[in-house]
Design a protein around this motif. Sequence first.
Motif, PDB file in Angstrom:
ATOM      1  N   UNK A 119      83.834  97.461 -94.304  1.00  0.00           N
ATOM      2  CA  UNK A 119      83.171  98.756 -94.467  1.00  0.00           C
ATOM      3  C   UNK A 119      83.213  99.599 -93.200  1.00  0.00           C
ATOM      4  N   UNK A 120      83.091  98.972 -92.036  1.00  0.00           N
ATOM      5  CA  UNK A 120      83.075  99.739 -90.787  1.00  0.00           C
ATOM      6  C   UNK A 120      84.420 100.394 -90.492  1.00  0.00           C
ATOM      7  N   UNK A 121      85.505  99.841 -90.998  1.00  0.00           N
ATOM      8  CA  UNK A 121      86.802 100.481 -90.777  1.00  0.00           C
ATOM      9  C   UNK A 121      87.199 101.410 -91.920  1.00  0.00           C
ATOM     10  N   UNK A 122      86.700 101.180 -93.115  1.00  0.00           N
ATOM     11  CA  UNK A 122      87.089 101.980 -94.278  1.00  0.00           C
ATOM     12  C   UNK A 122      86.255 103.246 -94.461  1.00  0.00           C
ATOM     13  N   UNK A 123      84.970 103.165 -94.176  1.00  0.00           N
ATOM     14  CA  UNK A 123      84.078 104.291 -94.436  1.00  0.00           C
ATOM     15  C   UNK A 123      84.429 105.560 -93.651  1.00  0.00           C
ATOM     16  N   UNK A 124      84.798 105.466 -92.371  1.00  0.00           N
ATOM     17  CA  UNK A 124      85.154 106.706 -91.654  1.00  0.00           C
ATOM     18  C   UNK A 124      86.306 107.467 -92.314  1.00  0.00           C
ATOM     19  N   UNK A 125      87.307 106.771 -92.816  1.00  0.00           N
ATOM     20  CA  UNK A 125      88.421 107.451 -93.485  1.00  0.00           C
ATOM     21  C   UNK A 125      87.970 108.100 -94.783  1.00  0.00           C
ATOM     22  N   UNK A 126      87.124 107.385 -95.529  1.00  0.00           N
ATOM     23  CA  UNK A 126      86.622 107.971 -96.775  1.00  0.00           C
ATOM     24  C   UNK A 126      85.839 109.242 -96.496  1.00  0.00           C
ATOM     25  N   UNK A 127      84.873 109.164 -95.572  1.00  0.00           N
ATOM     26  CA  UNK A 127      84.041 110.335 -95.281  1.00  0.00           C
ATOM     27  C   UNK A 127      84.875 111.482 -94.721  1.00  0.00           C
ATOM     28  N   UNK A 128      85.898 111.169 -93.937  1.00  0.00           N
ATOM     29  CA  UNK A 128      86.768 112.203 -93.395  1.00  0.00           C
ATOM     30  C   UNK A 128      87.657 112.851 -94.445  1.00  0.00           C
ATOM     31  N   UNK A 129      87.868 112.175 -95.571  1.00  0.00           N
ATOM     32  CA  UNK A 129      88.725 112.703 -96.626  1.00  0.00           C
ATOM     33  C   UNK A 129      87.994 113.460 -97.718  1.00  0.00           C
ATOM     34  N   UNK A 130      86.665 113.549 -97.614  1.00  0.00           N
ATOM     35  CA  UNK A 130      85.884 114.242 -98.642  1.00  0.00           C
ATOM     36  C   UNK A 130      85.981 115.753 -98.482  1.00  0.00           C
TER      37      UNK A 130
END
Length: 140
Positions: free
Chosen positions: A43-54
């Motif tokens: 989660x710590x590596x995946x969440x930043x990319x998700x939030x940045x892609x919204x």
Amino acid sequence: MTLAPPPPLSSLSAVRLRLLAQPAQGHMPRRIDGAWWPRSPDLTSELPSLLGGLPHAWGQVSSVLVDGAVWFPFPGRLLVADQVVRLRRTTTQHTPPTVCLLAPGRGRWDLLVVPPAATEAEAGRLMGSMDTAVKDSVGL
């Protein structure tokens, strides 16, 4: 609080995310707003990319609710792009698995989580079956 490593510049455009068109004003919101296919259960590596892609219109997501049994590591808070994001874990089994994103004053969005180990064919089937009115597809 855990500091999220900044995502590589190329990973922001590579987030595997599909969002559905938002319902017209006055209509009931959908149960699922899109789908996300993370690359790993970290989660710590995946969440930043998700939030940045919204979409920018969604505002700043300040709270994320996920199935704690699926994701690791699981800190209580994560610093993403100089913003603290509160992570909450649910113990109820979601079928299908989802991630709930909350942005104060902007809304709530529920995304179907495609298992990281899914093949491209499986992910495509899951993401494509949500709705034919797709608003945005990034990195697919």
